[in-house]
Design a protein around this motif. Structure first.
Motif, mmCIF file in Angstrom:
data_model
loop_
_atom_site.group_PDB
_atom_site.id
_atom_site.type_symbol
_atom_site.label_atom_id
_atom_site.label_comp_id
_atom_site.label_asym_id
_atom_site.label_seq_id
_atom_site.Cartn_x
_atom_site.Cartn_y
_atom_site.Cartn_z
ATOM 1 N N HIS A 14 0.855 -1.181 0.000
ATOM 2 C CA HIS A 14 0.000 0.000 0.000
ATOM 3 C C HIS A 14 0.895 1.236 0.000
ATOM 4 O O HIS A 14 1.851 1.312 0.769
ATOM 5 N N TYR A 15 0.564 2.179 -0.859
ATOM 6 C CA TYR A 15 1.321 3.426 -0.945
ATOM 7 C C TYR A 15 0.352 4.591 -0.844
ATOM 8 O O TYR A 15 -0.694 4.587 -1.491
ATOM 9 N N CYS A 16 0.732 5.563 -0.033
ATOM 10 C CA CYS A 16 -0.106 6.742 0.138
ATOM 11 C C CYS A 16 0.770 7.976 0.000
ATOM 12 O O CYS A 16 1.855 8.040 0.593
ATOM 13 N N CYS A 17 0.304 8.932 -0.773
ATOM 14 C CA CYS A 17 1.039 10.194 -0.849
ATOM 15 C C CYS A 17 0.079 11.362 -0.663
ATOM 16 O O CYS A 17 -1.114 11.265 -0.962
ATOM 17 N N ARG A 18 0.623 12.427 -0.120
ATOM 18 C CA ARG A 18 -0.111 13.667 0.089
ATOM 19 C C ARG A 18 0.367 14.654 -0.960
ATOM 20 O O ARG A 18 1.569 14.827 -1.161
ATOM 21 N N ILE A 19 -0.560 15.292 -1.637
ATOM 22 C CA ILE A 19 -0.237 16.252 -2.678
ATOM 23 C C ILE A 19 -0.115 17.639 -2.041
ATOM 24 O O ILE A 19 -0.984 18.060 -1.288
ATOM 25 N N ASP A 20 0.969 18.333 -2.369
ATOM 26 C CA ASP A 20 1.172 19.707 -1.913
ATOM 27 C C ASP A 20 1.059 20.595 -3.150
ATOM 28 O O ASP A 20 2.024 20.761 -3.903
ATOM 29 N N TYR A 21 -0.121 21.135 -3.371
ATOM 30 C CA TYR A 21 -0.369 21.920 -4.582
ATOM 31 C C TYR A 21 0.435 23.211 -4.655
ATOM 32 O O TYR A 21 0.949 23.542 -5.729
#
Length: 149
Positions: free
Chosen positions: A125-132
């Motif tokens: 499982h991979y999770c990333c948070r986007i920093d716009y």
């Protein structure tokens, strides 16, 4: 069925027209039991039972239009204002998570513009948070609890 890196739960499996089906708690109906669906149902239970995600804000098989073609997001988490917050893309356990999989979920995000992307084959499982503002993303060490989103 297939062994996953997710907590077990009491599945509801039946047979319809000679094919196995599994109950989807979000769609509230039985759906074809494929290896990808096995992952989806386990991951949904993981999110709701262990990570505090509200069932009422999760939806499966969300249709969207991208460059004139219809696509489907596997699972979307919505905010209380019904804007999309997170997309999950599932693959069958034997499918390796590659850049191609991330490219797929990133294309969906061109439409939804969520804060979090998760990819899972039930084993990894991979999770990333986007920093716009900085146009970057950060991979997280774990799937965040709902209250941490």
């Amino acid at each position: 069925m297939l062994l996953l890196n997710l907590p077990p739960y009491e599945t509801k499996i039946a047979e319809r027209n000679g094919k196995k089906v599994i109950f989807d708690i979000l769609r509230k109906r039985y759906v074809a039991l494929t290896p990808e669906e096995w992952v989806r149902q386990h991951f949904i239970h993981f999110l709701t039972d262990y990570k505090g995600y509200p069932k009422g804000l999760l939806a499966n098989e969300i249709q969207l239009e991208l460059n004139g073609t219809k696509k489907r997001c596997d699972t979307v988490l919505y905010n209380k204002d019904l804007s999309a917050k997170l997309i999950v893309e599932y693959k069958a356990p034997h499918i390796e998570i590659t850049q191609t999989v991330f490219d797929q979920i990133t294309r969906y995000n061109m439409v939804l513009k969520v804060d979090y992307l998760i990819v899972s084959n039930g084993r990894n499982h991979y999770c990333c948070r986007i920093d716009y503002p900085t146009k970057t993303y950060v991979f997280l060490p774990d799937i965040p609890h709902y209250t941490a989103l």
